[in-house]
Design a protein around this motif. Sequence first.
Motif, PDB file in Angstrom:
ATOM      1  N   VAL A  64     -53.376  51.445 -13.189  1.00  0.00           N
ATOM      2  CA  VAL A  64     -53.675  50.316 -12.307  1.00  0.00           C
ATOM      3  C   VAL A  64     -55.139  50.310 -11.866  1.00  0.00           C
ATOM      4  O   VAL A  64     -55.912  49.442 -12.261  1.00  0.00           O
ATOM      5  CB  VAL A  64     -52.761  50.318 -11.065  1.00  0.00           C
ATOM      6  N   GLU A 120     -53.552  48.334 -20.302  1.00  0.00           N
ATOM      7  CA  GLU A 120     -53.517  46.885 -20.100  1.00  0.00           C
ATOM      8  C   GLU A 120     -52.661  46.176 -21.147  1.00  0.00           C
ATOM      9  O   GLU A 120     -52.218  45.051 -20.926  1.00  0.00           O
ATOM     10  CB  GLU A 120     -54.941  46.315 -20.164  1.00  0.00           C
ATOM     11  N   ASP A 176     -44.532  44.839 -14.801  1.00  0.00           N
ATOM     12  CA  ASP A 176     -44.912  46.224 -14.520  1.00  0.00           C
ATOM     13  C   ASP A 176     -45.714  46.382 -13.227  1.00  0.00           C
ATOM     14  O   ASP A 176     -45.549  47.387 -12.548  1.00  0.00           O
ATOM     15  CB  ASP A 176     -45.599  46.892 -15.721  1.00  0.00           C
ATOM     16  N   PRO A 177     -46.562  45.397 -12.824  1.00  0.00           N
ATOM     17  CA  PRO A 177     -47.208  45.579 -11.509  1.00  0.00           C
ATOM     18  C   PRO A 177     -46.186  45.639 -10.379  1.00  0.00           C
ATOM     19  O   PRO A 177     -46.327  46.454  -9.456  1.00  0.00           O
ATOM     20  CB  PRO A 177     -48.093  44.339 -11.377  1.00  0.00           C
ATOM     21  N   LYS A 185     -42.708  47.163 -18.691  1.00  0.00           N
ATOM     22  CA  LYS A 185     -43.573  46.279 -19.479  1.00  0.00           C
ATOM     23  C   LYS A 185     -42.775  45.454 -20.471  1.00  0.00           C
ATOM     24  O   LYS A 185     -43.209  44.406 -20.916  1.00  0.00           O
ATOM     25  CB  LYS A 185     -44.597  47.108 -20.256  1.00  0.00           C
TER      26      LYS A 185
END
Lengths: 385, 399
Positions: A128, B147, A285-286, A272
């Motif tokens: 992150v 990412e 996922d966040p 994810k």
Amino acid sequence: MTDQRNNSSQSMKQESEKPKEASVIQLAMSIGTAIIGVGLLAFPRITVNYVMTAAPAATAMAVLFVLGIGILVAYLGSQYPQLTMFEYGDQLLGKWVGCIIHALLSFYYLELAALATREFGEVVVTSVLQRTPVEVTVLTMLILAAIASRNNVFVVIRILTYYMPWVYFPVIVIVLLTLKGGNELNLQPWFHITHPMSLLKAVLTISALFQNILIAGMFIPYMIHPERAWKGILIGVGGAGSLYVILMLATLGVFGTEEIKHILWPTLDLAKTASLPVFFIERLDPIFVAVWVTAVFTGILSSYYCSIRGMAHVFQLYDHRSMSIFIFPVIFVMSLLPKNIANLYTIVEIVGQFGIILTMGYPVLLVLIHLLKKVLKKKKVLRHA
Amino acid sequence: MRKWIRSSALIAVLVGGASLLTGCWDRLEIEERGTILGIAIDPVNDEPPKNITGPHARGVGYRISAQIAIPGRIPLGPTAGGGGKTEQPVWILSATGKTVDDAMERLQEDLADRIFIGQMRIIIVNEQIARTTGMLALQDYFRRNAETRRLIWMIISHGDAKQVLQASPKLERVPTLYLVGTMEHAVTLGKIPNVFLGNYWSTLSSFGREPILPFITGEDNRIYLDGLALFHGDKMVGTLNTLQVAPYMELTNQKQAGYGYSVPLPDEPNQSATLKGTIRHTIIKLKMKQNKPFFDIYVIINGNVHELTSSRHQLSSTLMEKLSIESAQFLQDGQVKFIKRMKRLGIDPIGLGEYVRAQYPVYWSHIETRNRWDQVFAKDATIRLHNTFNVVRSGLAPH
């Protein structure tokens, strides 16, 4: 007003008459939250590396094992309804042995909290906040845990209880959203063990995730009905255990053994893979990381709390608050000791597998001595008669 | 006095804590982000690749073209009023490097903003790379980067990958989104299986199943979905054209059936009926006979009549039954051909090896690698097919 109440509860603790406010549900929920911790992310990989597709079975076995330990803790609690685990530990083991074992336990929980914080920091920095120094994330989490652990026992119980739904429900939602990507072939064969030693190691490693269960020994004497603690422990450990089993099944079903070995944090990658069927949130996922931070916080808080309560007891302090600040620099340095992430996971595994002897062996030892004393007493009574 | 000390200490801790919680190190405004929407990876043929990660970088060299979103030009929702803006919402940049990371670093040199691949939706890989050097060296960069999403598309392109990335059809203003839309619609229509990146990775790691990827061609602003690329491990070994994809979909239990096909009409060899499957269900059963795997594959498909070229027939259940039998035969022939070809290529994209691994772990312990399973599949495995086709409806025409 509240200060007064805190003070009175603190002073009452000195006399063995403890205020009794916690309910069975509170015990169940706080144990359930305390057990879910930082290990959530990596444990599917570690387990699969040991036992391949038998990982869910190994997880279930570990849950059963910990349930057994939990029953022992509940039994001790019902036999000494006025005392915390450290207090009756002293009675059973004697002052000196008790002192040594309690110091070891406290130090061990300190190490657990330190490793959990470091693991948390590594996940945050890798996935992150990539440019934030790991020291900052570690320090932030430690400050939070240290401040929270200064509270009196009921506040700690309430904090853990409050976070329980925040930890459980999002995880279950994410698992449900990923189920359609799963394949039951990935789960088979259910139980094909080639090396019994690796099964043992897997079970120990997963049981190590449950080590915060000893916090129940700190909570039981403050319950309204300490003799019903077994219900709370069964529900709490059962709930947390089911969550681990569900996560294990989901990650294994979606990825399969070989892919899990390639993923550092399979649970994070599971998040994810989940996508809401709505267009505006494409990545979950966040959200998962945010949820996981609360789980990490409650886990670290529990270890930290166990540790400072133990130290306060060993040093015979009036209350545990001062320990919280005193120990803070120590735990910070301990959390920064692992050199790199590979080193960190080696340490986590070794500490987990050996520490289990300490944390799970301790209640077993206490119960044995307790029973022995009971038998001897009975014999004495019979002889006198 | 003591109270004063305590409260000031509390304030200091709170202020310090708050400043730690803001996460200032990673603050990045959205317009300072180089948001990459799609990436095309081509081999470097004409010149030796430049590299910036030092002389030890080993790799065949890649030319990476990235489609970068220009902030403010990406249309959000329907463009109001048709203002007639013709500015491109994206920008395509290319760089070469010895490895993927090397090329990305060089790309970063050309781009002022920090590269961000969290919004990337597609990775297009040139067929030449897939066939010669393989995918393993190429995917590691994306696997390591936190990412990367797992739900993006990885596609093999016939010919230049950059061309596919550049193709900008009129339907959508952002080329990548059009490409993604094409793929997603192909999945819902049942033209290709849903092989997103995470799915591909799982299959690539497993030992009992060969991965596949969508195969696409880009030609002067148009995109053609050509079928699927077949892999042996990480190396591409062949393709399935759109017709050959159907048996693959049937054998791998893809629920959505999307291919129409024609069978001759009963009693009328010069006329034909076109049918289309709606829903399928596949069951694979495995037995061991004389220490060799023996598969029974049951394919059950429901379908509808879409067209008859002759109107002599009345709507009758005998006709429908005859068509069902013909269809089942036709599909089975396709599947037999497909399996024969796979055995010749020595690859198992259906994933029969996974059944062996799952159900006969002791037998599997003698295999345990992809190559050995592929040998067993090509030589020892027996596959029996059982097709059932049910013609359910025939549209509005009563004949």
